[in-house]
Design a protein around this motif. Structure first.
Motif, PDB file in Angstrom:
ATOM      1  N   UNK A 360       0.848  -1.187   0.000  1.00  0.00           N
ATOM      2  CA  UNK A 360       0.000   0.000   0.000  1.00  0.00           C
ATOM      3  C   UNK A 360       0.886   1.241   0.000  1.00  0.00           C
ATOM      4  N   UNK A 361       0.468   2.222  -0.831  1.00  0.00           N
ATOM      5  CA  UNK A 361       1.266   3.435  -0.985  1.00  0.00           C
ATOM      6  C   UNK A 361       0.331   4.592  -1.330  1.00  0.00           C
ATOM      7  N   UNK A 362       0.635   5.820  -0.949  1.00  0.00           N
ATOM      8  CA  UNK A 362      -0.216   6.954  -1.349  1.00  0.00           C
ATOM      9  C   UNK A 362      -0.255   7.104  -2.871  1.00  0.00           C
ATOM     10  N   UNK A 363      -1.418   7.465  -3.376  1.00  0.00           N
ATOM     11  CA  UNK A 363      -1.537   7.626  -4.833  1.00  0.00           C
ATOM     12  C   UNK A 363      -0.686   8.800  -5.324  1.00  0.00           C
ATOM     13  N   UNK A 364      -0.285   8.703  -6.595  1.00  0.00           N
ATOM     14  CA  UNK A 364       0.549   9.740  -7.246  1.00  0.00           C
ATOM     15  C   UNK A 364       1.854   9.960  -6.463  1.00  0.00           C
ATOM     16  N   UNK A 365       2.510   8.861  -6.094  1.00  0.00           N
ATOM     17  CA  UNK A 365       3.802   8.958  -5.421  1.00  0.00           C
ATOM     18  C   UNK A 365       4.956   8.891  -6.416  1.00  0.00           C
ATOM     19  N   UNK A 366       4.843   7.995  -7.415  1.00  0.00           N
ATOM     20  CA  UNK A 366       5.964   7.763  -8.331  1.00  0.00           C
ATOM     21  C   UNK A 366       5.994   8.761  -9.484  1.00  0.00           C
ATOM     22  N   UNK A 367       4.814   9.168  -9.991  1.00  0.00           N
ATOM     23  CA  UNK A 367       4.793  10.032 -11.185  1.00  0.00           C
ATOM     24  C   UNK A 367       5.527  11.358 -10.969  1.00  0.00           C
ATOM     25  N   UNK A 368       5.328  12.074  -9.828  1.00  0.00           N
ATOM     26  CA  UNK A 368       6.048  13.345  -9.675  1.00  0.00           C
ATOM     27  C   UNK A 368       7.568  13.162  -9.681  1.00  0.00           C
ATOM     28  N   UNK A 369       8.064  12.039  -9.103  1.00  0.00           N
ATOM     29  CA  UNK A 369       9.508  11.809  -9.096  1.00  0.00           C
ATOM     30  C   UNK A 369      10.002  11.571 -10.527  1.00  0.00           C
ATOM     31  N   UNK A 370       9.239  10.758 -11.303  1.00  0.00           N
ATOM     32  CA  UNK A 370       9.633  10.490 -12.685  1.00  0.00           C
ATOM     33  C   UNK A 370       9.512  11.739 -13.548  1.00  0.00           C
ATOM     34  N   UNK A 371       8.505  12.548 -13.248  1.00  0.00           N
ATOM     35  CA  UNK A 371       8.349  13.796 -14.014  1.00  0.00           C
ATOM     36  C   UNK A 371       9.536  14.710 -13.790  1.00  0.00           C
ATOM     37  N   UNK A 372      10.021  14.777 -12.530  1.00  0.00           N
ATOM     38  CA  UNK A 372      11.229  15.563 -12.260  1.00  0.00           C
ATOM     39  C   UNK A 372      12.434  15.001 -13.008  1.00  0.00           C
ATOM     40  N   UNK A 373      12.457  13.658 -13.145  1.00  0.00           N
ATOM     41  CA  UNK A 373      13.555  13.043 -13.898  1.00  0.00           C
ATOM     42  C   UNK A 373      13.537  13.506 -15.356  1.00  0.00           C
ATOM     43  N   UNK A 374      12.336  13.603 -15.923  1.00  0.00           N
ATOM     44  CA  UNK A 374      12.239  14.101 -17.300  1.00  0.00           C
ATOM     45  C   UNK A 374      12.603  15.583 -17.381  1.00  0.00           C
ATOM     46  N   UNK A 375      11.970  16.377 -16.516  1.00  0.00           N
ATOM     47  CA  UNK A 375      12.111  17.835 -16.614  1.00  0.00           C
ATOM     48  C   UNK A 375      13.536  18.277 -16.324  1.00  0.00           C
ATOM     49  N   UNK A 376      14.154  17.724 -15.254  1.00  0.00           N
ATOM     50  CA  UNK A 376      15.453  18.209 -14.802  1.00  0.00           C
ATOM     51  C   UNK A 376      16.626  17.343 -15.270  1.00  0.00           C
ATOM     52  N   UNK A 377      16.325  16.143 -15.808  1.00  0.00           N
ATOM     53  CA  UNK A 377      17.432  15.270 -16.159  1.00  0.00           C
ATOM     54  C   UNK A 377      17.478  14.817 -17.600  1.00  0.00           C
ATOM     55  N   UNK A 378      16.317  14.390 -18.159  1.00  0.00           N
ATOM     56  CA  UNK A 378      16.299  13.745 -19.476  1.00  0.00           C
ATOM     57  C   UNK A 378      15.971  14.714 -20.598  1.00  0.00           C
ATOM     58  N   UNK A 379      15.202  15.736 -20.303  1.00  0.00           N
ATOM     59  CA  UNK A 379      14.660  16.607 -21.347  1.00  0.00           C
ATOM     60  C   UNK A 379      15.755  17.227 -22.220  1.00  0.00           C
ATOM     61  N   UNK A 380      16.892  17.543 -21.615  1.00  0.00           N
ATOM     62  CA  UNK A 380      17.947  18.210 -22.378  1.00  0.00           C
ATOM     63  C   UNK A 380      18.853  17.238 -23.133  1.00  0.00           C
ATOM     64  N   UNK A 381      18.698  15.928 -22.925  1.00  0.00           N
ATOM     65  CA  UNK A 381      19.548  14.957 -23.617  1.00  0.00           C
ATOM     66  C   UNK A 381      18.994  14.694 -25.020  1.00  0.00           C
ATOM     67  N   UNK A 382      19.859  14.722 -25.995  1.00  0.00           N
ATOM     68  CA  UNK A 382      19.458  14.491 -27.380  1.00  0.00           C
ATOM     69  C   UNK A 382      19.208  13.011 -27.619  1.00  0.00           C
ATOM     70  N   UNK A 383      19.903  12.155 -26.903  1.00  0.00           N
ATOM     71  CA  UNK A 383      19.726  10.721 -27.053  1.00  0.00           C
ATOM     72  C   UNK A 383      20.321  10.008 -25.820  1.00  0.00           C
ATOM     73  N   UNK A 384      19.970   8.721 -25.712  1.00  0.00           N
ATOM     74  CA  UNK A 384      20.554   7.888 -24.637  1.00  0.00           C
ATOM     75  C   UNK A 384      19.955   8.085 -23.271  1.00  0.00           C
TER      76      UNK A 384
END
Length: 482
Positions: A360-384
């Protein structure tokens, strides 16, 4: 006065009084005994002198008749005993009874000894008339000694009679005093024992009664009556009284803290429900419109359905817990949308144990962390770009690790995120405009509220290498908020 001082004062006093009683009785008995011994010793001396005088005459007569050495030796032995008794009596009575009667008694004993000596001398000279006359004189003096000895005994008894009566009267008074002292010490002992027991047992009984009432949950009791004395029991009562006050204070503080915590939970949940960032929805709809323009309706339909499911999940009540299986399904749909956006620039890896999906876990726990991964980590990478999701059970602890190989973060930001319970850190890391609005801080707070102090959150990050967010959660498979 404390209990120790009471014992050190009153017990020695009682012991001293008892010792005084014993000493007085003992001393009185000793005085009576000594007086009696002196009187009896003098009486016996007079009796012994009378007896030895008779024995001397007897053995002198035996010697006169037999003229043997045995009779003579026995006569000399008894004569020496008589002389010793006479000298002892003279020494003890030196300074006492120096009257005519005592002098006459002493003179008679001296005359008797002289007559015996004269008889022996006459026998040795064979002077029959002389020794017979001297023997008659010795016999007559022996009778006088016997008669005067009895008179001296009567005189001794008469002399010691008033002294003895005084001693008896004194002894009776001392005995009465001893009895009185014994009664007084006994009463004092009883009174002291009763007072001592009352001063200890009554306050302790009160403390026990108060403790029983407190153990039943009654904290509104008065404890002032157990703090009035200045001894150890009073100190214990004051400590008990202060402990009760502190207990009431701490319970009041705890109740207030629980109430504040409940209010904070409600406010945070309500705030979280209203923090959905429209920027994400705008980007999603923009992608759908572009695909609809370029491709046919099939992909557009699939993407639209995925978006609908995602929005529906995001809009659910945040105070209702879900299982990890629900969260995993949700982030897979989220990844489908991001896949349409980033194409082959990002890959996704899953390492999930089936047995943890019921957690059991609070809802919407993982998505905000993954969204930060996209916004602050992956978005600027051209590939890989790569995002890895790991869920496993380690020693009854559910471990969730969300990792990316993006830009990473510096140590200052990592430290502030991990200290999410501090207000200044929480406010200084407010959601960015490119986030859903839930944000990392809010996720951490919700996990802490949901699982309590057992929650452990770790962040491993290096600039240019990537970031890993690790949740270590207690195993929980009941559909209720703790």
């Amino acid at each position: 006065m404390n209990i120790r001082a009471k014992l050190f004062i009153f017990i020695p006093i009682l012991v001293l009084l008892l010792n005084v009683v014993a000493f007085v009785i003992f001393q009185n008995g000793k005085i009576v005994q000594d007086s009696y011994n002196i009187m009896m010793e003098r009486v016996l001396q007079y009796k012994q002198i009378s007896n030895e005088t008779s024995e001397n005459l007897l053995f002198l007569n035996s010697y006169i008749l037999n003229h043997d050495d045995k009779s003579y030796d026995e006569f000399i032995q008894h004569k020496e005993q008589l002389i010793e008794l006479w000298l002892q009596l003279s020494k003890e009575e030196d300074g006492e009874f120096k009257d005519i009667q005592m002098k006459n008694y002493h003179q008679m004993v001296t005359s008797f000894l002289d007559f015996e000596t004269a008889v022996i001398d006459s026998l040795k000279r064979d002077d029959f008339e002389s020794y017979l006359s001297k023997y008659e004189d010795a016999e007559r003096v022996a009778e006088f000694i016997k008669e005067d000895g009895q008179l001296m005994v009567d005189r001794e008894l008469s002399y010691y009679q008033p002294i003895y009566n005084d001693i008896i009267n004194y002894s009776e008074k001392i005995n009465k005093l001893g009895i009185a002292l014994f009664i007084v010490t006994t009463l004092l002992s009883i009174v002291f024992a009763f007072w001592m027991s009352q001063s200890i047992s009554i306050p302790i009984s009160r403390l026990v009664d108060k403790a029983k009432q407190i153990s039943k949950g009654n904290l509104d009791i008065e404890t002032e009556d157990v703090t009035k004395t200045n001894d150890e029991i009073g100190i214990l009562g004051k400590a008990f009284h202060q402990m009760l006050k502190d207990l009431k204070h701490y319970i009041s503080q705890h109740i207030q803290a629980l109430e504040n915590n409940r209010i904070v939970k409600e406010l945070e949940l309500k705030a979280l429900q209203s923090q959905i960032n429209p920027h994400f929805l705008f980007n999603t709809l923009n992608i759908i419109s572009q695909l609809a323009y370029i491709e046919g309706a099939e992909k557009t339909s699939d993407l639209t359905v995925t978006t609908s499911n995602l929005i529906r999940y995001n809009l659910r009540k945040l105070d209702q817990p879900v299982t990890l299986k629900d969260e995993v399904e949700h982030i897979k749909e989220y990844f489908m949308i991001q896949k349409a956006r980033f194409q082959d620039r990002v890959s996704y890896e899953y390492d999930i144990e089936e047995r943890v999906l019921d957690q059991i876990i609070p809802s919407l726990t993982l998505q905000p962390i993954l969204e930060n991964a996209f916004v602050h980590g992956i978005e600027e990478k051209e590939q890989g770009g790569r995002i890895t999701i790991s869920m496993k059970e380690v020693d009854s602890i559910i471990q969730i690790q969300l990792s990316d190989n993006g830009n990473g973060m510096d140590e200052n930001i990592r430290y502030k995120l991990l200290n999410f319970l501090t207000e200044e850190h929480s406010t200084s890391l407010s959601p960015t405009k490119s986030s859903t609005g839930l944000g990392t801080i809010n996720v951490f707070k919700r996990l802490h509220l949901f699982y309590g102090e057992e929650t452990k959150i770790e962040i491993e990050s290096q600039p240019g290498i990537g970031t890993s967010v690790i949740f270590k959660l207690p195993k929980l498979q009941q559909m209720s908020i703790s």
